[in-house]
Design an enzyme around this catalytic site. Structure first.
Site, PDB file in Angstrom:
ATOM      1  NE  ARG A  79      14.301  36.716  66.627  1.00 40.08           N
ATOM      2  CZ  ARG A  79      14.839  37.285  65.556  1.00 40.08           C
ATOM      3  NH1 ARG A  79      14.073  37.691  64.566  1.00 40.08           N
ATOM      4  NH2 ARG A  79      16.137  37.436  65.466  1.00 40.08           N
TER       5      ARG A  79
ATOM      6  N   GLY B 108      11.602  34.400  61.648  1.00 40.88           N
ATOM      7  CA  GLY B 108      12.400  33.521  60.800  1.00 40.88           C
ATOM      8  C   GLY B 108      13.061  32.410  61.589  1.00 40.88           C
TER       9      GLY B 108
ATOM     10  CB  SER C 248      16.400  41.088  62.891  1.00 41.74           C
ATOM     11  OG  SER C 248      16.811  39.993  62.093  1.00 41.74           O
TER      12      SER C 248
ATOM     13  NE  ARG D  58      11.650  19.069  55.233  1.00 42.47           N
ATOM     14  CZ  ARG D  58      12.377  18.880  54.137  1.00 42.47           C
ATOM     15  NH1 ARG D  58      13.458  19.604  53.935  1.00 42.47           N
ATOM     16  NH2 ARG D  58      12.028  17.976  53.247  1.00 42.47           N
TER      17      ARG D  58
ATOM     18  CG  ASP E 237      22.093  44.411  60.381  1.00 39.95           C
ATOM     19  OD1 ASP E 237      22.142  44.846  59.223  1.00 39.95           O
ATOM     20  OD2 ASP E 237      21.373  43.447  60.719  1.00 39.95           O
TER      21      ASP E 237
ATOM     22  NE  ARG F 158      22.265  40.014  64.367  1.00 30.74           N
ATOM     23  CZ  ARG F 158      22.258  40.576  63.173  1.00 30.74           C
ATOM     24  NH1 ARG F 158      21.287  40.317  62.325  1.00 30.74           N
ATOM     25  NH2 ARG F 158      23.214  41.407  62.814  1.00 30.74           N
TER      26      ARG F 158
ATOM     27  NE  ARG G 196      10.486  39.285  58.093  1.00 27.39           N
ATOM     28  CZ  ARG G 196      11.472  38.781  58.825  1.00 27.39           C
ATOM     29  NH1 ARG G 196      11.257  37.735  59.596  1.00 27.39           N
ATOM     30  NH2 ARG G 196      12.675  39.327  58.811  1.00 27.39           N
TER      31      ARG G 196
END
Length: 234
Positions: free
Chosen positions: A24, A20, A90, A43, A204, A217, A87
């Protein structure tokens, strides 16, 4: 190039890993790929292509949530000919035996709604992973000794959830964790006859309240990336 991806057609590999967070994507590309080339920064949603063990791989950020993921997955599948989308992200644990930094490999993904809801009308479509990717990912995780859980997850369409009653029912029915993208990814892959999988690191915990800091993360999920790469090319 498309509206949201500025790469030339030959700059996108058939295998795409989709975190996402665009940073990362940058970290994973620089850490795991060779001969890395920046192929998209439209973007600020960074995308990189390089090689892993001689295989071409693109790592393209997808943004947060199913609407954002849907934009990038649609363009990758329709316009760039991607065949495998994984994908890497997290998630929040929803079972007491799932720990922080454990890996969840999502067999199915339940959801209240996705951008594809209008296609199905009254049908409750069941999005699921590609079996060959799922099996290869499980084998890779077991070979590494990674603490891994395989089963159903929940793709939420909101981050700040105020439905404790719904969470309780998902926990009761064995849902392993919650994230925000996989259900739409699995649906689009089925629509375009592609392969899809979600390999997730627990950041989490909805029961204990434990959480990793934001910098972890972004950068501490190496095992998840390795599992995804090995699954893609097994």
């Amino acid at each position: 190039m498309t509206i949201h991806i500025g790469a030339k057609p030959d700059q996108i590999a058939e295998t795409v890993l989709m975190p996402g967070d665009p940073y990362r994507a940058k970290w994973a590309a620089e850490t795991f790929l060779k001969d890395v080339e920046l192929v998209n920064e439209v973007r600020g949603m960074l995308g990189f292509t390089g090689t892993w063990n001689g295989n071409r791989v693109t790592i393209q950020g997808s943004g947060m949530g199913m609407p954002s993921l849907s934009i990038y997955a649609n363009e990758l599948l329709k316009d760039y000919g991607a065949k495998t989308l994984i994908r890497i992200g997290s998630c929040g644990a929803m079972q007491p035996y799932v720990g922080i930094r454990d890996v969840i490999i999502a067999m199915t993904s339940s959801t209240l709604s996705t951008p594809s809801l209008g296609f199905f009308k009254e049908l409750n479509y069941a999005p699921c992973a590609d079996w060959s990717l799922l099996r290869a990912a499980v084998n890779a995780a077991e070979a590494k000794g990674t603490k891994t859980h395989v089963g159903g997850i929940y793709s939420a369409d909101v981050f700040y959830d105020e439905r404790p009653d719904l969470n309780e029912q998902m926990m009761r029915h064995g849902i392993l964790g919650v994230e925000m993208e996989a259900a739409e990814l699995y649906t689009l892959a089925a629509r375009f006859n592609a392969r899809a999988l979600a390999v997730l690191t627990v950041s989490d915990h909805l029961i204990t309240g434990e959480a990793l800091p934001s910098e972890d993360r972004e950068r501490s999920f190496g095992e998840m990336v390795e599992i995804a790469l090995e699954a893609a090319f097994t």
